[in-house]
Design a protein around this motif. Structure first.
Motif, mmCIF file in Angstrom:
data_model
loop_
_atom_site.group_PDB
_atom_site.id
_atom_site.type_symbol
_atom_site.label_atom_id
_atom_site.label_comp_id
_atom_site.label_asym_id
_atom_site.label_seq_id
_atom_site.Cartn_x
_atom_site.Cartn_y
_atom_site.Cartn_z
ATOM 1 N N GLY A 15 77.132 -38.122 67.526
ATOM 2 C CA GLY A 15 77.830 -39.342 67.920
ATOM 3 C C GLY A 15 77.469 -39.741 69.338
ATOM 4 O O GLY A 15 77.105 -38.894 70.161
ATOM 5 N N SER A 16 77.598 -41.035 69.600
ATOM 6 C CA SER A 16 77.348 -41.533 70.956
ATOM 7 C C SER A 16 78.623 -41.405 71.791
ATOM 8 O O SER A 16 79.708 -41.749 71.333
ATOM 9 C CB SER A 16 76.928 -43.005 70.878
ATOM 10 N N ASP A 17 78.486 -40.910 73.016
ATOM 11 C CA ASP A 17 79.586 -40.891 73.997
ATOM 12 C C ASP A 17 79.194 -41.848 75.104
ATOM 13 O O ASP A 17 78.334 -41.529 75.929
ATOM 14 C CB ASP A 17 79.760 -39.462 74.537
ATOM 15 N N ALA A 22 78.968 -36.170 76.787
ATOM 16 C CA ALA A 22 78.891 -35.371 75.555
ATOM 17 C C ALA A 22 77.981 -36.105 74.559
ATOM 18 O O ALA A 22 77.289 -37.062 74.906
ATOM 19 C CB ALA A 22 80.291 -35.167 74.968
ATOM 20 N N GLY A 23 77.976 -35.617 73.312
ATOM 21 C CA GLY A 23 77.276 -36.315 72.225
ATOM 22 C C GLY A 23 75.801 -36.545 72.501
ATOM 23 O O GLY A 23 75.150 -35.792 73.229
ATOM 24 N N THR A 46 81.361 -43.680 69.763
ATOM 25 C CA THR A 46 82.710 -43.460 70.282
ATOM 26 C C THR A 46 82.840 -44.177 71.614
ATOM 27 O O THR A 46 81.870 -44.321 72.361
ATOM 28 C CB THR A 46 83.035 -41.960 70.514
ATOM 29 N N GLN A 48 84.604 -43.480 74.875
ATOM 30 C CA GLN A 48 85.316 -42.416 75.580
ATOM 31 C C GLN A 48 84.859 -42.336 77.015
ATOM 32 O O GLN A 48 83.812 -42.845 77.405
ATOM 33 C CB GLN A 48 85.185 -41.062 74.866
ATOM 34 N N MET A 84 78.600 -34.324 66.253
ATOM 35 C CA MET A 84 79.650 -35.038 65.511
ATOM 36 C C MET A 84 79.055 -35.686 64.256
ATOM 37 O O MET A 84 78.172 -36.532 64.351
ATOM 38 C CB MET A 84 80.234 -36.128 66.417
ATOM 39 N N VAL A 111 81.109 -29.787 65.514
ATOM 40 C CA VAL A 111 82.068 -30.567 66.318
ATOM 41 C C VAL A 111 83.207 -31.058 65.425
ATOM 42 O O VAL A 111 82.964 -31.676 64.388
ATOM 43 C CB VAL A 111 81.345 -31.779 66.954
ATOM 44 N N ALA A 114 87.705 -33.489 69.883
ATOM 45 C CA ALA A 114 87.350 -33.632 71.304
ATOM 46 C C ALA A 114 88.396 -32.896 72.143
ATOM 47 O O ALA A 114 89.493 -32.603 71.666
ATOM 48 C CB ALA A 114 87.299 -35.103 71.686
ATOM 49 N N LEU A 120 87.019 -35.763 65.549
ATOM 50 C CA LEU A 120 85.644 -36.267 65.435
ATOM 51 C C LEU A 120 85.046 -35.902 64.076
ATOM 52 O O LEU A 120 83.902 -36.221 63.794
ATOM 53 C CB LEU A 120 84.782 -35.705 66.575
ATOM 54 N N HIS A 213 83.663 -31.474 80.173
ATOM 55 C CA HIS A 213 83.441 -32.398 79.055
ATOM 56 C C HIS A 213 81.992 -32.252 78.560
ATOM 57 O O HIS A 213 81.056 -32.383 79.350
ATOM 58 C CB HIS A 213 83.707 -33.834 79.539
ATOM 59 N N GLY A 214 81.842 -31.959 77.292
ATOM 60 C CA GLY A 214 80.492 -31.888 76.715
ATOM 61 C C GLY A 214 79.783 -30.559 76.898
ATOM 62 O O GLY A 214 78.568 -30.466 76.686
ATOM 63 N N CYS A 217 78.163 -29.503 73.503
ATOM 64 C CA CYS A 217 76.994 -30.329 73.151
ATOM 65 C C CYS A 217 75.798 -29.914 73.997
ATOM 66 O O CYS A 217 74.680 -29.724 73.483
ATOM 67 C CB CYS A 217 77.279 -31.813 73.415
HETATM 68 C C1 LIG Z 1 80.403 -37.995 70.532
HETATM 69 C C2 LIG Z 1 81.005 -36.686 70.895
HETATM 70 N N1 LIG Z 1 80.489 -35.564 70.353
HETATM 71 C C3 LIG Z 1 81.015 -34.369 70.683
HETATM 72 C C4 LIG Z 1 82.090 -34.278 71.549
HETATM 73 C C5 LIG Z 1 82.689 -32.917 71.875
HETATM 74 O O1 LIG Z 1 82.507 -32.587 73.187
HETATM 75 C C6 LIG Z 1 82.603 -35.481 72.096
HETATM 76 N N2 LIG Z 1 83.646 -35.474 72.968
HETATM 77 N N3 LIG Z 1 82.045 -36.655 71.753
#
Ligand SMILES: Cc1ncc(CO)c(N)n1
Ligand SMILES: Nc1ncnc2c1ncn2[C@@H]1O[C@H](COP(=O)(O)OP(=O)(O)OP(=O)(O)O)[C@@H](O)[C@H]1O
Length: 282
Positions: A15-17, A22-23, A46, A48, A84, A111, A114, A120, A213-214, A217
């Motif tokens: 997933g994109s953060d 992360a992600g 996402t 976030q 994710m 994953v 979060a 997720l 955070h992350g 990942c």
């Molecule tokens: C997109 C994404 N993947 C994984 C995590 C877990 O850290 C997160 N917060 N967001």
């Protein structure tokens, strides 16, 4: 000037953060730092930041399949990681494409939730992960709560963790790393590595920080980048531990909440350069 050596290629399916910690974003930064050419298949967008997750927007399975085919028809990854995956449908699509293209060196970071508690992965997708994806894995890297959900057993002691690791190997993964970041009762952290025959305990000191955070990942992306360049699993998990330790230690202090780790830190240390905030403020 052309590169003489073949470049290693690493793919992240995640997933994109948008906050970058992360992600997909953490994965690509880590691939780049460890010398792998990074590619990405996005499973969800996402919204976030360091304060939490404000929105989750999954991709249609057809869009994930199309991205996987674009990679498969032209670019063979040397190693792949999943992060994710959100739904059983996406998990099954990824499993089918990994088999179709014969992709090797699959690292699964299962994953689920979060750090702030946002989901997720849909609850019913856990069984799909066990049935369709873990049997294809070279390495599976759950944190403690994820290992508990996969194995349906509570994990309190190191002995519990060993039992959970055995169960994940029985699901078909060749190696498992149960990460110790959530084991908050202690000064030290132990990541348990198991290959079905021998337990290895990777110990490090716990860094007292809210900027984690992350971490999962980044850690699994470092394992993937190392595998892509031909390293063994033992070598890859050791380098990944050094990478995440440096990334947590040399904190960037970005955002008002749980900030990202420092993806620059490991290579800057290797080059003998200063990596802490003083380096960035110069
Ligand atoms: C997109 C994404 N993947 C994984 C995590 C877990 O850290 C997160 N917060 N967001
Ligand atoms: N405070 C800390 N100090 C040192 N190492 C840490 C710390 N927190 C996590 N780690 C390391 O970071 C790696 C990732 O572990 P962790 O258990 O945090 O993953 P995670 O929960 O999947 O992360 P996330 O969900 O935030 O992406 C492991 O190698 C772990 O030992």
């Amino acid at each position: 000037m052309a590169f003489l050596a073949k470049v290693s290629k690493a793919l992240t399916i995640a997933g994109s953060d948008c906050g970058g910690g992360a992600g997909i974003q953490a994965d690509l930064k880590t691939f780049q730092e460890l010398g792998a050419y990074g590619m990405s298949v996005i499973t969800a967008v996402t919204a976030q930041n360091t304060l939490g997750v404000q929105g989750v927007y999954p991709m249609e399975a057809a869009a994930v399949i199309r991205q996987l085919d674009s990679i498969g028809e032209d670019l063979t990854p040397d190693a792949i990681k999943t992060g994710m995956l959100f739904s059983a449908e996406i998990i099954q699509a990824v499993s089918a494409k990994v088999k179709q293209y014969g992709w090797k060196n699959l690292v699964i970071d299962p994953v689920m939730v979060a750090k702030g508690g946002s989901s997720l992965l849909q609850q019913e997708a856990i069984q799909s992960l066990i049935k369709h994806l873990i049997p294809l894995a070279l390495v599976t890297t759950p944190n403690i709560p994820e290992a508990e959900l996969l194995t349906r057993m509570p994990i309190r002691t190191l002995h519990d963790r060993e039992e959970a690791a055995k169960r994940i190997i029985q699901m078909g993964s060749q190696y498992v790393v149960i990460k110790g970041g959530h084991d908050t009762g202690k000064d030290g952290i132990i990541d348990l590595v198991y290959d079905g025959g021998h337990f290895a305990y990777m110990e490090s000191k716990r860094i007292d920080t809210q900027h984690t955070h992350g971490t999962g990942c980044t850690y699994s992306a470092a394992v993937t980048a190392e595998l892509a360049s031909g390293k063994t699993v033992d070598e890859a998990v050791r380098t990944a531990k050094g990478f995440i330790q440096a990334a947590i230690e040399d904190q960037l202090s970005i955002g008002g909440g749980h900030g990202p780790t420092n993806h620059f830190a490991y290579q800057r240390r290797m080059r003998g350069a200063a990596t802490g905030p003083q380096r960035f403020l110069q």
